[in-house]
Design a protein around this motif. Structure first.
Motif, PDB file in Angstrom:
ATOM      1  N   TYR A  36       0.805  -1.427   0.243  1.00 54.51           N
ATOM      2  CA  TYR A  36      -0.151  -0.304  -0.162  1.00 54.51           C
ATOM      3  C   TYR A  36       1.085   1.764   0.114  1.00 54.51           C
ATOM      4  O   TYR A  36       0.442   2.480  -0.187  1.00 54.51           O
ATOM      5  N   ARG A  37       1.825   1.077   0.278  1.00 53.25           N
ATOM      6  CA  ARG A  37       3.440   2.374  -0.159  1.00 53.25           C
ATOM      7  C   ARG A  37       3.094   2.982  -1.367  1.00 53.25           C
ATOM      8  O   ARG A  37       3.653   2.232  -2.016  1.00 53.25           O
ATOM      9  N   VAL A  38       3.306   4.136  -1.203  1.00 50.70           N
ATOM     10  CA  VAL A  38       3.288   4.969  -2.513  1.00 50.70           C
ATOM     11  C   VAL A  38       4.628   5.171  -2.374  1.00 50.70           C
ATOM     12  O   VAL A  38       5.207   5.876  -1.877  1.00 50.70           O
ATOM     13  N   THR A  39       5.227   4.978  -3.571  1.00 51.55           N
ATOM     14  CA  THR A  39       6.315   4.927  -4.678  1.00 51.55           C
ATOM     15  C   THR A  39       6.567   5.982  -5.388  1.00 51.55           C
ATOM     16  O   THR A  39       5.567   6.100  -6.588  1.00 51.55           O
ATOM     17  N   PRO A  40       7.603   6.142  -5.650  1.00 52.15           N
ATOM     18  CA  PRO A  40       7.499   6.807  -7.506  1.00 52.15           C
ATOM     19  C   PRO A  40       7.610   5.569  -8.426  1.00 52.15           C
ATOM     20  O   PRO A  40       6.760   6.245  -9.370  1.00 52.15           O
ATOM     21  N   THR A  41       8.257   4.514  -8.439  1.00 54.38           N
ATOM     22  CA  THR A  41       7.513   3.185  -9.123  1.00 54.38           C
ATOM     23  C   THR A  41       6.136   3.338  -9.333  1.00 54.38           C
ATOM     24  O   THR A  41       5.308   3.517 -10.695  1.00 54.38           O
ATOM     25  N   ARG A  42       6.063   3.166  -8.112  1.00 52.67           N
ATOM     26  CA  ARG A  42       3.748   3.293  -8.410  1.00 52.67           C
ATOM     27  C   ARG A  42       3.215   4.250  -9.365  1.00 52.67           C
ATOM     28  O   ARG A  42       1.908   4.707  -9.268  1.00 52.67           O
ATOM     29  N   VAL A  43       4.087   5.551  -9.006  1.00 51.60           N
ATOM     30  CA  VAL A  43       3.499   7.124  -9.509  1.00 51.60           C
ATOM     31  C   VAL A  43       3.182   6.583 -10.677  1.00 51.60           C
ATOM     32  O   VAL A  43       2.397   7.414 -11.391  1.00 51.60           O
ATOM     33  N   LEU A  44       4.568   6.874 -11.297  1.00 59.91           N
ATOM     34  CA  LEU A  44       4.666   6.717 -12.484  1.00 59.91           C
ATOM     35  C   LEU A  44       4.082   5.464 -13.408  1.00 59.91           C
ATOM     36  O   LEU A  44       3.518   5.703 -14.229  1.00 59.91           O
ATOM     37  N   ARG A  45       3.647   4.199 -12.969  1.00 61.73           N
ATOM     38  CA  ARG A  45       2.836   3.555 -13.219  1.00 61.73           C
ATOM     39  C   ARG A  45       1.142   4.181 -13.390  1.00 61.73           C
ATOM     40  O   ARG A  45       0.918   3.901 -14.357  1.00 61.73           O
ATOM     41  N   SER A  46       1.419   4.798 -12.566  1.00 60.01           N
ATOM     42  CA  SER A  46       0.041   5.095 -12.205  1.00 60.01           C
ATOM     43  C   SER A  46      -0.076   6.433 -13.485  1.00 60.01           C
ATOM     44  O   SER A  46      -1.187   6.026 -14.178  1.00 60.01           O
ATOM     45  N   GLU A  47       0.701   6.833 -13.420  1.00 58.72           N
ATOM     46  CA  GLU A  47       0.444   8.272 -14.573  1.00 58.72           C
ATOM     47  C   GLU A  47       0.768   7.493 -15.968  1.00 58.72           C
ATOM     48  O   GLU A  47      -0.226   7.911 -17.692  1.00 58.72           O
ATOM     49  N   TRP A  48       1.085   6.596 -16.283  1.00 58.21           N
ATOM     50  CA  TRP A  48       2.044   5.966 -17.653  1.00 58.21           C
ATOM     51  C   TRP A  48      -0.039   5.442 -17.781  1.00 58.21           C
ATOM     52  O   TRP A  48      -0.225   4.875 -19.314  1.00 58.21           O
ATOM     53  N   HIS A  49       0.441   4.018 -17.024  1.00 58.10           N
ATOM     54  CA  HIS A  49      -1.657   4.024 -17.360  1.00 58.10           C
ATOM     55  C   HIS A  49      -3.038   4.696 -17.831  1.00 58.10           C
ATOM     56  O   HIS A  49      -3.226   4.271 -18.376  1.00 58.10           O
TER      57      HIS A  49
END
Length: 288
Positions: A36-49
């Motif tokens: 559940y943690r917010v990480t730079p990789t997950r934010v990038l993946r979200s914006e890519w989606h």
């Protein structure tokens, strides 16, 4: 002789069954599970989606490709040696459509930021990432990577396709010729930085029409108006404006009246970086 016995100690008041016992202080909140943690990789993946799932993204990117490739084929197919365009740089000639493709990418950049304010999606994005700024940096990174990759590939294909018509003219050239590959990469870099400038304007103004109007008026029209002033200092300064710097990046040979590619890249990067920095300051300090 009498012996004195100590009185038994009083047991004290009975606390009773309902008396509360001292409770231990609460322990600090446990860290959320890793998933559940917010990480730079997950934010990038979200914006890519987000980027690849929106129909507007596909429309603008495909439109930019069609503009660049279509105009390049037209220029190559209709060119004749010794004509009015014989003194034009080969890369500039084949990538004339970049001026139209740039408008499509500008719209894409603005939609990535100001478009979320228009739909209200920005509230969900910032709720998921309370730090806020990683959202903006992720949008910029996803946009820059996508646009540069797509437009550099488009420039390579367009140049090769146009040369199929130009191989027996005075505009014949090859990717191995000096400056050609660098100019193609410079063209893609210029389109990317112009799009980032627009993305920053969208985040700064939070309005799609406002950001488009600001880009057209401030980036495209204002330099033309200033160029009418009869002052040499103004003429020199205009060379560092975004549109003029972008033109210098996409040419294999020096263009009269423009700066060299190095200063042009620096100037265009500063324009885009300053706009993004202003957008970041606004995002960090203003309510949604």
């Amino acid at each position: 002789m009498t012996t004195t016995h100590p009185a038994p100690a009083s047991p004290g008041p009975n606390p009773g069954p309902n008396a509360s016992t001292p409770s231990t202080p609460p322990s600090p909140a446990a860290a959320p599970p890793a998933r559940y943690r917010v990480t730079p990789t997950r934010v990038l993946r979200s914006e890519w989606h987000k980027l690849r799932s929106l129909r507007s993204s596909w429309i603008t990117v495909v439109s930019a490709i069609v503009m660049v490739l279509g105009v390049g084929l037209i220029m190559g197919g209709t060119y004749t040696s010794g004509g009015g365009d014989s003194d034009v740089d080969t890369v500039v000639l084949t990538l004339y459509g970049s001026m139209l493709g740039q408008l499509c990418l500008v719209v894409l950049g603005i939609l990535m930021t100001a478009g979320e304010y228009a739909t209200g999606m920005i509230r969900s994005s910032l709720t998921a990432v309370p730090a806020r700024l990683p959202v903006l940096w992720a949008k910029a990174a996803v946009f820059a990577t996508t646009v540069f990759t797509v437009m550099f590939a488009t420039a390579l294909v367009t140049f090769a396709a146009a040369q199929a018509f130009l191989h027996d003219t005075d505009q014949a050239a090859s990717l191995t010729d000096p400056g050609i590959l660098g100019a193609l990469a410079g063209n893609a870099t210029a389109l990317t930085l112009m799009g980032l400038l627009a993305l920053g304007l969208g985040a700064l103004l939070r309005s799609v029409p406002g950001a488009i109007g600001a880009f057209i008026g401030g980036v495209m029209i204002l330099p033309e108006i200033l160029g009418m002033l009869p002052y040499e200092a103004v003429e020199r300064a205009i060379r560092y404006f975004p549109t003029q710097a972008a033109g210098a990046l996409g040419s294999a040979t020096p263009i009269p009246g423009t700066i060299s590619p190095g200063p042009a890249l620096l100037a265009l990067s500063l324009w885009a970086g300053t706009t993004l920095a202003a957008a970041a300051l606004t995002l960090d300090r203003r309510d949604v």
